[in-house]
Every structure is written in C-alpha cells, then in structure tokens.
Design a protein around this motif. Structure first.
Motif, PDB file in Angstrom:
ATOM      1  N   GLN A 186       0.801  -1.220   0.000  1.00  0.00           N
ATOM      2  CA  GLN A 186       0.000   0.000   0.000  1.00  0.00           C
ATOM      3  C   GLN A 186       0.836   1.274   0.000  1.00  0.00           C
ATOM      4  O   GLN A 186       0.328   2.355  -0.257  1.00  0.00           O
ATOM      5  N   GLN A 187       2.121   1.152   0.311  1.00  0.00           N
ATOM      6  CA  GLN A 187       2.982   2.323   0.408  1.00  0.00           C
ATOM      7  C   GLN A 187       3.864   2.469  -0.823  1.00  0.00           C
ATOM      8  O   GLN A 187       4.255   1.484  -1.454  1.00  0.00           O
ATOM      9  N   LEU A 188       4.164   3.736  -1.150  1.00  0.00           N
ATOM     10  CA  LEU A 188       5.041   4.015  -2.280  1.00  0.00           C
ATOM     11  C   LEU A 188       6.429   3.454  -2.012  1.00  0.00           C
ATOM     12  O   LEU A 188       7.004   3.668  -0.941  1.00  0.00           O
ATOM     13  N   ALA A 189       6.967   2.742  -2.980  1.00  0.00           N
ATOM     14  CA  ALA A 189       8.302   2.162  -2.827  1.00  0.00           C
ATOM     15  C   ALA A 189       9.376   3.239  -2.911  1.00  0.00           C
ATOM     16  O   ALA A 189       9.180   4.300  -3.511  1.00  0.00           O
ATOM     17  N   PHE A 190      10.518   2.950  -2.316  1.00  0.00           N
ATOM     18  CA  PHE A 190      11.699   3.789  -2.437  1.00  0.00           C
ATOM     19  C   PHE A 190      12.616   3.152  -3.469  1.00  0.00           C
ATOM     20  O   PHE A 190      12.821   1.934  -3.458  1.00  0.00           O
ATOM     21  N   ALA A 191      13.180   3.961  -4.361  1.00  0.00           N
ATOM     22  CA  ALA A 191      14.008   3.417  -5.439  1.00  0.00           C
ATOM     23  C   ALA A 191      15.421   3.981  -5.405  1.00  0.00           C
ATOM     24  O   ALA A 191      15.613   5.189  -5.215  1.00  0.00           O
ATOM     25  N   THR A 192      16.365   3.087  -5.590  1.00  0.00           N
ATOM     26  CA  THR A 192      17.736   3.488  -5.925  1.00  0.00           C
ATOM     27  C   THR A 192      17.894   3.245  -7.415  1.00  0.00           C
ATOM     28  O   THR A 192      17.622   2.142  -7.900  1.00  0.00           O
ATOM     29  N   VAL A 193      18.312   4.286  -8.143  1.00  0.00           N
ATOM     30  CA  VAL A 193      18.322   4.247  -9.601  1.00  0.00           C
ATOM     31  C   VAL A 193      19.754   4.142 -10.110  1.00  0.00           C
ATOM     32  O   VAL A 193      20.639   4.901  -9.675  1.00  0.00           O
ATOM     33  N   HIS A 194      19.965   3.203 -11.042  1.00  0.00           N
ATOM     34  CA  HIS A 194      21.285   3.007 -11.640  1.00  0.00           C
ATOM     35  C   HIS A 194      21.183   3.235 -13.149  1.00  0.00           C
ATOM     36  O   HIS A 194      20.307   2.655 -13.804  1.00  0.00           O
ATOM     37  N   PRO A 195      22.050   4.053 -13.727  1.00  0.00           N
ATOM     38  CA  PRO A 195      21.962   4.324 -15.167  1.00  0.00           C
ATOM     39  C   PRO A 195      22.383   3.118 -15.992  1.00  0.00           C
ATOM     40  O   PRO A 195      23.335   2.415 -15.663  1.00  0.00           O
ATOM     41  N   LEU A 196      21.650   2.880 -17.079  1.00  0.00           N
ATOM     42  CA  LEU A 196      22.026   1.855 -18.052  1.00  0.00           C
ATOM     43  C   LEU A 196      22.353   2.486 -19.401  1.00  0.00           C
ATOM     44  O   LEU A 196      23.388   2.190 -19.993  1.00  0.00           O
ATOM     45  N   ALA A 197      21.455   3.336 -19.914  1.00  0.00           N
ATOM     46  CA  ALA A 197      21.693   3.985 -21.211  1.00  0.00           C
ATOM     47  C   ALA A 197      20.891   5.274 -21.282  1.00  0.00           C
ATOM     48  O   ALA A 197      19.702   5.291 -20.965  1.00  0.00           O
ATOM     49  N   ALA A 198      21.558   6.333 -21.699  1.00  0.00           N
ATOM     50  CA  ALA A 198      20.888   7.621 -21.870  1.00  0.00           C
ATOM     51  C   ALA A 198      20.260   7.686 -23.252  1.00  0.00           C
ATOM     52  O   ALA A 198      20.836   7.206 -24.232  1.00  0.00           O
ATOM     53  N   ASN A 199      19.063   8.274 -23.321  1.00  0.00           N
ATOM     54  CA  ASN A 199      18.408   8.484 -24.610  1.00  0.00           C
ATOM     55  C   ASN A 199      18.955   9.765 -25.227  1.00  0.00           C
ATOM     56  O   ASN A 199      18.867  10.838 -24.619  1.00  0.00           O
ATOM     57  N   LEU A 200      19.511   9.655 -26.427  1.00  0.00           N
ATOM     58  CA  LEU A 200      20.193  10.781 -27.067  1.00  0.00           C
ATOM     59  C   LEU A 200      19.329  11.471 -28.117  1.00  0.00           C
ATOM     60  O   LEU A 200      19.842  12.013 -29.097  1.00  0.00           O
ATOM     61  N   ALA A 201      18.013  11.457 -27.913  1.00  0.00           N
ATOM     62  CA  ALA A 201      17.112  12.098 -28.868  1.00  0.00           C
ATOM     63  C   ALA A 201      17.414  13.577 -29.047  1.00  0.00           C
ATOM     64  O   ALA A 201      17.181  14.144 -30.119  1.00  0.00           O
ATOM     65  N   LEU A 202      17.948  14.209 -28.008  1.00  0.00           N
ATOM     66  CA  LEU A 202      18.285  15.633 -28.078  1.00  0.00           C
ATOM     67  C   LEU A 202      19.199  15.950 -29.252  1.00  0.00           C
ATOM     68  O   LEU A 202      19.145  17.040 -29.823  1.00  0.00           O
ATOM     69  N   MET A 203      20.012  14.989 -29.649  1.00  0.00           N
ATOM     70  CA  MET A 203      20.958  15.201 -30.740  1.00  0.00           C
ATOM     71  C   MET A 203      20.292  15.179 -32.113  1.00  0.00           C
ATOM     72  O   MET A 203      20.920  15.529 -33.109  1.00  0.00           O
ATOM     73  N   HIS A 204      19.033  14.769 -32.179  1.00  0.00           N
ATOM     74  CA  HIS A 204      18.397  14.525 -33.480  1.00  0.00           C
ATOM     75  C   HIS A 204      17.205  15.424 -33.764  1.00  0.00           C
ATOM     76  O   HIS A 204      16.428  15.142 -34.678  1.00  0.00           O
ATOM     77  N   GLY A 205      17.039  16.465 -33.010  1.00  0.00           N
ATOM     78  CA  GLY A 205      16.052  17.473 -33.360  1.00  0.00           C
ATOM     79  C   GLY A 205      14.701  17.314 -32.710  1.00  0.00           C
ATOM     80  O   GLY A 205      14.452  16.390 -31.925  1.00  0.00           O
ATOM     81  N   PRO A 206      13.773  18.223 -33.050  1.00  0.00           N
ATOM     82  CA  PRO A 206      12.479  18.287 -32.359  1.00  0.00           C
ATOM     83  C   PRO A 206      11.583  17.066 -32.552  1.00  0.00           C
ATOM     84  O   PRO A 206      10.837  16.705 -31.644  1.00  0.00           O
ATOM     85  N   ALA A 207      11.630  16.411 -33.707  1.00  0.00           N
ATOM     86  CA  ALA A 207      10.775  15.239 -33.913  1.00  0.00           C
ATOM     87  C   ALA A 207      11.186  14.100 -32.984  1.00  0.00           C
ATOM     88  O   ALA A 207      10.327  13.414 -32.408  1.00  0.00           O
TER      89      ALA A 207
END
Length: 246
Positions: free
Chosen positions: A68-89
């Motif tokens: 019933q309670q919100l879980a606590f998360a430790t987050v580990h990076p796997l891969a960044a999304n690089l959409a920023l490099m490819h424009g608005p679409a």
C-alpha cells in the motif's frame, strides 16, 4: 517491520514529479513489473538529474514496507536516450511515448509485449530514425496499447461478408475490418485500413497518415480523454504527428 526489495532491470523512465526540495516520484516501465511508481531521494540533485530523463534506460532497486505504500528506489543508469541530438521530432517522440505509457497503462501489471515496443521506438528516437521508420512502428504500438486495454481491433475478416480478402476499412462501431466491396458505399463513415498493418502494402507517407488517423481515432475517443494526464498526452501526440509529417 519486514522490508521487501526487488531489482528491476531494464526499466524506462516515463514520468517524473517533483517531491519536496530534492526528491522526485518517478514512474518506470518494465517488462516484468509493468508501470511502477517510486520515490527517488535526491532525484532532482546534480548526481541523478541526468539519469532521470524521460526515455532513459535504468535499473531500479525497489524497497517497500507494504504493497500500500510508495516504494523507495535506488536508480542506476544503463543507457541515456540521445534524442536531443536529433532534433524536435525525436524529442517529441520521446515525450509522447513516455506520456502514453504513464497515462494509459495500469500500475503493477507485467507488460512483456508492450515493453519491447516502447523500448524499440525510444531507441529509434535516440538514433534519429526517419519518419518512414517511426510511423509504422508507432501505429503498431498504439494499436497494441489499445489491445492491452481491451479495445483492440479485429483485422481477421470482414464484418459484413466474413471474407479475409481485400480488407480496406475499419468500422468505428464494431472495431472490425470491412472489405473494399462491402465498405465502399459507406467509405465516408469508415476508417481507412492501411495495407502495412496486414502485410499487404507499403508503409509510405500516405499509409502512415491513414494508420495514425486510425489508431488516433480510438485513442482520442476511448482512452485519452477526461484526465489532465490524458489531455497532455494527446497534445504531445498532436505535436509529434505534425513534426513527422514535415
């Protein structure tokens, strides 16, 4: 009190809400756990800000005291999304996919079919995929989301004649395919069914337009309405469709 911990890997970041001065409540999509919400301490800090970006692939260590309670998360990076490099679409595609998952999928239900579709399209955004590649995959994903919600289309045979040949339309009422001969007199009231969804035609620009109109009709009518999150998702979709058409 007994604490339960599970590892989720991989997961996709699909929504973030500020919580207090430094934390966030994140929502993550995975194959085994489906949509998961969790509290991330320091999620707005310098260390995690780059990790907690929409579309990124992460691993989660979830700790919860009770279901019933919100879980606590430790987050580990796997891969960044690089959409920023490819424009608005590409950025619009990430924004829409994330909001679609967050606005439509139930929490805590495994998504072994949908997760790979979201993951592949987000990967396409990260790689700067062309509209002719993104469009058909997006239509298929949206139809898969509808099916997951119990609102799928029946493309097996014609609603009027039972034939499996020359299916060209979808009935908005029955959600079933209609063959060209039976549907032509009523074409103005039916939705075009692009051949690429049946494996019988090319996914050119016109077919993609028809496909997005088809899936968009049922999303707008039956899913993306009423709530603020749904309306924001539809706005994100409209922006994406406009950019893909350029």
């Amino acid at each position: 009190m007994m604490l339960a911990m599970i590892r989720i890997e991989p997961a996709l970041v699909v929504a973030l809400s500020p919580h207090g001065e430094h934390a966030v409540v994140g929502r993550f999509l995975s194959a085994d756990q489906g949509l998961v919400a969790a509290y991330v301490q320091g999620g707005r800090g310098r260390k995690l800000r780059a990790v907690l970006q929409l579309g990124n692939r992460v691993a989660l260590d979830l700790v919860s005291k009770s279901p019933q309670q919100l879980a606590f998360a430790t987050v580990h990076p796997l891969a960044a999304n690089l959409a920023l490099m490819h424009g608005p679409a590409a950025l619009a595609l990430v924004d829409y996919l994330a909001s679609l998952a967050a606005a439509t999928l139930p929490e805590g239900e495994a998504q072994p079919h949908l997760f790979p579709l979201f993951d592949a399209l987000l990967g396409g955004a990260a790689a700067g995929a062309a509209a002719l590649d993104v469009g058909p995959a997006l239509v298929r994903l949206e139809l898969a989301v509808l099916a997951e919600l119990g609102l799928g289309l029946d493309l097996a045979s014609c609603a009027a004649t039972g034939t499996v040949h020359d299916l060209a339309y979808i009935s908005p009422k029955s959600r079933q395919a209609v063959c060209r001969g039976a549907g032509l007199p009523w074409a103005a009231k039916l939705l075009p069914l692009p051949g690429f969804l049946l494996g019988t035609g090319e996914a050119d620009a016109a077919a993609i337009t028809d496909g997005l109109a088809l899936s968009g009709h049922f999303l707008a009518r039956d899913v993306l309405r009423d709530s603020a999150a749904a309306k924001r998702c539809w706005t994100a979709r409209e922006r994406l469709v406009t950019l893909l058409a350029r």
